[in-house]
Design a protein around this motif. Structure first.
Motif, mmCIF file in Angstrom:
data_model
loop_
_atom_site.group_PDB
_atom_site.id
_atom_site.type_symbol
_atom_site.label_atom_id
_atom_site.label_comp_id
_atom_site.label_asym_id
_atom_site.label_seq_id
_atom_site.Cartn_x
_atom_site.Cartn_y
_atom_site.Cartn_z
ATOM 1 N N GLN A 1 0.567 2.795 8.834
ATOM 2 C CA GLN A 1 -0.512 2.342 9.156
ATOM 3 C C GLN A 1 -1.048 1.254 10.268
ATOM 4 O OE1 GLN A 1 -3.494 3.177 6.774
ATOM 5 N NE2 GLN A 1 -2.007 4.953 6.952
ATOM 6 N N ARG A 2 0.053 0.658 10.500
ATOM 7 C CA ARG A 2 0.179 -0.600 11.465
ATOM 8 C C ARG A 2 -0.163 -0.140 12.888
ATOM 9 N NH1 ARG A 2 1.875 -5.319 9.448
ATOM 10 N NH2 ARG A 2 2.354 -6.296 11.591
ATOM 11 N N THR A 3 -1.306 -0.404 13.505
ATOM 12 C CA THR A 3 -1.784 -0.253 14.760
ATOM 13 C C THR A 3 -2.931 -1.262 15.222
ATOM 14 O OG1 THR A 3 -3.024 1.184 16.395
ATOM 15 C CG2 THR A 3 -3.685 1.348 13.967
ATOM 16 N N PHE B 1 -24.262 -14.637 1.933
ATOM 17 C CA PHE B 1 -23.478 -14.184 2.865
ATOM 18 C C PHE B 1 -22.084 -14.301 2.551
ATOM 19 C CE2 PHE B 1 -21.428 -13.501 6.659
ATOM 20 C CZ PHE B 1 -22.227 -12.902 7.502
ATOM 21 N N VAL B 2 -21.434 -13.273 2.235
ATOM 22 C CA VAL B 2 -19.986 -13.227 1.898
ATOM 23 C C VAL B 2 -19.531 -11.624 2.285
ATOM 24 C CG1 VAL B 2 -18.173 -13.133 0.207
ATOM 25 C CG2 VAL B 2 -20.052 -14.710 0.172
ATOM 26 N N LEU B 3 -18.690 -11.694 3.343
ATOM 27 C CA LEU B 3 -17.962 -10.506 3.965
ATOM 28 C C LEU B 3 -16.542 -10.448 4.026
ATOM 29 C CD1 LEU B 3 -20.464 -9.213 6.858
ATOM 30 C CD2 LEU B 3 -20.236 -8.138 4.732
ATOM 31 N N GLY B 4 -15.990 -9.405 3.608
ATOM 32 C CA GLY B 4 -14.717 -9.205 3.974
ATOM 33 C C GLY B 4 -13.954 -8.012 4.656
ATOM 34 N N VAL B 5 -13.541 -7.803 5.702
ATOM 35 C CA VAL B 5 -12.954 -7.018 6.258
ATOM 36 C C VAL B 5 -11.429 -6.797 6.405
ATOM 37 C CG1 VAL B 5 -15.088 -6.429 7.696
ATOM 38 C CG2 VAL B 5 -13.323 -7.730 8.847
ATOM 39 N N GLN B 6 -10.771 -5.347 6.047
ATOM 40 C CA GLN B 6 -9.310 -5.400 6.188
ATOM 41 C C GLN B 6 -8.634 -5.443 7.548
ATOM 42 O OE1 GLN B 6 -7.157 -5.391 3.116
ATOM 43 N NE2 GLN B 6 -6.191 -6.198 4.992
ATOM 44 N N TRP B 7 -9.485 -5.357 8.504
ATOM 45 C CA TRP B 7 -9.108 -5.170 9.741
ATOM 46 C C TRP B 7 -9.357 -6.445 10.645
ATOM 47 C CZ3 TRP B 7 -13.609 -2.887 8.586
ATOM 48 C CH2 TRP B 7 -14.786 -3.333 9.033
ATOM 49 N N HIS B 8 -8.774 -6.609 11.768
ATOM 50 C CA HIS B 8 -8.846 -7.839 12.838
ATOM 51 C C HIS B 8 -9.981 -7.689 13.832
ATOM 52 C CE1 HIS B 8 -5.520 -10.090 11.474
ATOM 53 N NE2 HIS B 8 -5.128 -9.208 10.901
ATOM 54 N N PRO B 9 -11.349 -7.673 13.550
ATOM 55 C CA PRO B 9 -12.330 -7.760 14.593
ATOM 56 C C PRO B 9 -12.079 -8.344 15.974
ATOM 57 C CG PRO B 9 -13.355 -9.000 12.918
ATOM 58 C CD PRO B 9 -11.993 -8.444 12.482
ATOM 59 N N ARG C 1 -13.847 3.271 13.938
ATOM 60 C CA ARG C 1 -12.616 2.973 14.172
ATOM 61 C C ARG C 1 -12.359 1.736 14.000
ATOM 62 N NH1 ARG C 1 -9.604 7.728 16.180
ATOM 63 N NH2 ARG C 1 -11.026 9.351 16.492
ATOM 64 N N VAL C 2 -11.020 1.271 13.349
ATOM 65 C CA VAL C 2 -10.700 -0.170 13.273
ATOM 66 C C VAL C 2 -9.182 -0.253 13.448
ATOM 67 C CG1 VAL C 2 -12.384 -0.722 11.458
ATOM 68 C CG2 VAL C 2 -10.027 -0.079 10.748
ATOM 69 N N ASN C 3 -8.693 -1.305 13.799
ATOM 70 C CA ASN C 3 -6.989 -1.510 13.717
ATOM 71 C C ASN C 3 -6.477 -1.674 12.418
ATOM 72 O OD1 ASN C 3 -7.786 -4.222 13.344
ATOM 73 N ND2 ASN C 3 -7.857 -4.846 15.569
ATOM 74 N N SER C 4 -5.247 -1.899 12.431
ATOM 75 C CA SER C 4 -4.550 -2.208 10.897
ATOM 76 C C SER C 4 -3.304 -2.728 11.059
ATOM 77 C CB SER C 4 -4.556 -0.520 10.246
ATOM 78 O OG SER C 4 -3.786 -0.688 9.138
ATOM 79 N N LEU C 5 -3.220 -4.019 10.617
ATOM 80 C CA LEU C 5 -1.913 -4.594 10.745
ATOM 81 C C LEU C 5 -1.439 -5.001 8.953
ATOM 82 C CD1 LEU C 5 -2.915 -7.015 13.555
ATOM 83 C CD2 LEU C 5 -1.471 -4.906 13.558
ATOM 84 N N HIS C 6 -2.072 -4.467 8.060
ATOM 85 C CA HIS C 6 -1.715 -5.009 6.714
ATOM 86 C C HIS C 6 -1.004 -3.984 5.874
ATOM 87 C CE1 HIS C 6 -4.362 -1.982 4.421
ATOM 88 N NE2 HIS C 6 -5.014 -1.925 5.815
ATOM 89 N N ILE D 1 0.822 -1.048 0.045
ATOM 90 C CA ILE D 1 0.075 0.032 -0.199
ATOM 91 C C ILE D 1 0.774 1.200 0.016
ATOM 92 C CG2 ILE D 1 -1.987 -1.183 0.960
ATOM 93 C CD1 ILE D 1 -1.255 -0.076 3.918
ATOM 94 N N TYR D 2 2.219 1.088 0.465
ATOM 95 C CA TYR D 2 3.058 2.274 0.521
ATOM 96 C C TYR D 2 3.395 2.778 -0.783
ATOM 97 C CZ TYR D 2 2.531 1.416 5.516
ATOM 98 O OH TYR D 2 1.929 1.270 6.800
ATOM 99 N N GLU D 3 3.703 1.691 -1.602
ATOM 100 C CA GLU D 3 3.860 1.997 -3.111
ATOM 101 C C GLU D 3 2.671 2.566 -3.999
ATOM 102 O OE1 GLU D 3 5.816 -1.065 -5.323
ATOM 103 O OE2 GLU D 3 7.450 -1.257 -3.760
ATOM 104 N N ALA D 4 1.522 1.782 -3.403
ATOM 105 C CA ALA D 4 0.362 2.193 -4.115
ATOM 106 C C ALA D 4 -0.291 3.545 -3.949
ATOM 107 C CB ALA D 4 -0.921 1.164 -3.987
ATOM 108 N N TYR D 5 -0.146 4.012 -2.667
ATOM 109 C CA TYR D 5 -1.113 4.973 -2.237
ATOM 110 C C TYR D 5 -0.195 6.148 -1.942
ATOM 111 C CZ TYR D 5 -5.063 2.377 -2.035
ATOM 112 O OH TYR D 5 -6.142 1.469 -2.267
#
Length: 224
Positions: free
Chosen positions: A132-134, A196-204, A159-164, A122-126
């Motif tokens: 972003q990691r928290t 029922f198909v869901l995807g989330v980028q964080w870690h609930p 608010r969400v966490n971010s490990l990606h 993401i650091y190259e793409a954006y």
């Protein structure tokens, strides 16, 4: 107790064969609290075919870029055996119309399974993206109101966490982006066909005291 165990839907949770136990334990607890029973699925122990009522594709190492038509990046930790396992599990779940929840890496490989692509970094793409990691739920995201994710979580902003450091690029078949952060990085996807198909980028699983995040597990178990 035995009868209670039998009546709980079985949720298959994909995980790394080695390492990542903390993610498995957190997901196992979240599934249990939601009324289900988690079964760990790894490349070394995929379990019996048809042995689950729902599929949770968990977090972990990066996904092999060859799967979506890009060259392998040096320095990335990939697990090709797990990639193959999860693509197979997604195929089985799709064939049986099982409910599916993808978490972090799980959302990404769900997108790849449906023919989509990823940003390997993401650091190259954006561009000039701040760190972003928290593990704490600090990143703000916005959820589309006309979406399953909104109906499940009951929030338009949270608010969400971010490990990606990888993220969804081109969306796979029948998937749509239903949540993004301020930099427009995809933070949530769902299925346009009604399955029922869901995807989330964080870690609930790492936000166990927040009822909105835990509602993702409750919805998965209820759909099972």
């Amino acid at each position: 107790m035995a009868a209670s165990m039998r009546t709980r839907p079985v949720v298959g949770v994909t995980a790394s064969a080695r390492g990542g136990r903390w993610m498995w334990w957190a997901n196992q607890l979240a599934v249990w609290r939601a009324g289900g029973r988690a079964r760990r699925i790894t490349a070394e122990d995929p379990g019996p075919p048809g042995g689950v009522d729902a599929l949770l594709v968990g977090g972990g190492d990066d996904i092999d870029a060859d799967l979506y038509g890009l060259d392998l990046r040096l320095g990335l930790r990939i697990d090709k055996q797990r990639d193959r396992l999860e693509l197979d599990q997604l195929e089985r779940a799709h064939a049986r119309s099982l409910p599916i929840l993808g978490v972090c890496r799980g959302a990404q490989i769900l997108n790849v399974f449906r023919g989509g692509t990823l940003h390997p970094d993401i650091y190259e793409a954006y561009g000039s993206l701040p760190p972003q990691r928290t593990l704490l739920a600090r990143k703000r995201i916005t959820i589309v109101e006309d979406s399953r994710l909104y109906r499940v979580m009951g929030l338009r902003r949270c608010r969400v966490n971010s490990l990606h450091h990888q993220s969804i690029d081109q969306l796979g078949q029948d998937l749509r982006a239903v949540a993004r952060d301020k930099y427009r990085i995809v933070q949530g996807v769902d299925c346009e066909t009604g399955q029922f198909v869901l995807g989330v980028q964080w870690h609930p699983e790492f936000v166990p005291l927040n009822s909105h995040h835990q509602a993702l597990y409750q919805a998965l178990v209820a759909a099972a």
